[in-house]
Design a protein around this motif. Sequence first.
Motif, short mmCIF file in Angstrom:
data_model
loop_
_atom_site.label_atom_id
_atom_site.label_comp_id
_atom_site.label_asym_id
_atom_site.label_seq_id
_atom_site.Cartn_x
_atom_site.Cartn_y
_atom_site.Cartn_z
N LYS A 24 -11.38 23.49 -62.36
CA LYS A 24 -11.98 24.79 -62.61
C LYS A 24 -13.49 24.66 -62.73
O LYS A 24 -14.01 23.60 -63.03
CB LYS A 24 -11.40 25.40 -63.89
N ARG A 25 -14.15 25.77 -62.52
CA ARG A 25 -15.61 25.78 -62.57
C ARG A 25 -16.08 25.43 -63.98
O ARG A 25 -15.44 25.80 -64.97
CB ARG A 25 -16.16 27.15 -62.15
N ARG A 151 -21.12 20.07 -65.59
CA ARG A 151 -21.26 20.30 -64.15
C ARG A 151 -21.16 19.00 -63.38
O ARG A 151 -20.58 18.98 -62.28
CB ARG A 151 -22.59 20.99 -63.86
N TYR A 154 -17.59 18.13 -63.14
CA TYR A 154 -16.93 19.03 -62.19
C TYR A 154 -17.18 18.58 -60.76
O TYR A 154 -16.26 18.59 -59.93
CB TYR A 154 -17.44 20.45 -62.41
N ARG A 155 -18.41 18.17 -60.45
CA ARG A 155 -18.72 17.72 -59.09
C ARG A 155 -17.90 16.49 -58.71
O ARG A 155 -17.38 16.39 -57.59
CB ARG A 155 -20.21 17.43 -58.97
N LEU A 158 -14.31 17.50 -58.21
CA LEU A 158 -14.18 18.28 -56.99
C LEU A 158 -14.20 17.38 -55.76
O LEU A 158 -13.48 17.62 -54.79
CB LEU A 158 -15.30 19.33 -56.92
#
Length: 234
Positions: A24-25, A151, A154-155, A158
């Motif tokens: 999720k973001r 973040r 998350y990167r 992802l």
Amino acid sequence: MNHAKTNSSKQVQLSGEITKSKPKRPLSAFNLFYRFKRQKVVEALAVRPNAGKDALSSLITAPAGLEYYSPREQEIITPQMLSFLRRETIRKDLKHNLEPKNTKARVHRRDESAINGALSFVELGKWMNFSWKNCDRFAKSVFDELADEGRNRYRLRLQEYNAKVACMNPGEAEAAPRKKLATTKQLPLKKNISAKSLALFPMKGDRSFGGSVTNETAEAMVQLSKPVTNETAE
């Protein structure tokens, strides 16, 4: 037994599991601030279940990281030590809580007083927004740092997710059926029919002018479109 069908169903099931695991973001600095203050409210209600709105609102509007320090204690401690304590408190509470939670698995709670005490969800949100707007620069910088860390996580996740998808469907782009472009079917032109005649009198089957013309009529129009010569006049 149809092995191809079985393998296809397994692939679809595995693909669905990978899709569910998509990260999720990341949370913003305000989201982390909200989570931090929300946890302070929960801790206060665990000690004082009957805490009123004034007590809870004072807890939310207190400087982040100094909720449990009295004004007298804040005056005694040096500014450098205060900054250190605030930073350590915020990071400690959010260090392992930077990622968004799975809200689909959350159990619906009917008793709001067990969550927010005397504050409703609307009131809690208003106090959170008010406190964030009046938050000092130092506290916001700490939440910004934590948001950046979230973040970065998350990167990385992802990238791992995209790698799994690529392994599952290596030729997805090539195997994907291409959409056929819509083409207009062109009717064959009759021999010796001028373009002017076709423009003025459409052929049979051409409905662009709202009607149709028979082949006999078309041949007659061709004769009319020919230039008049001496032979024709005779």
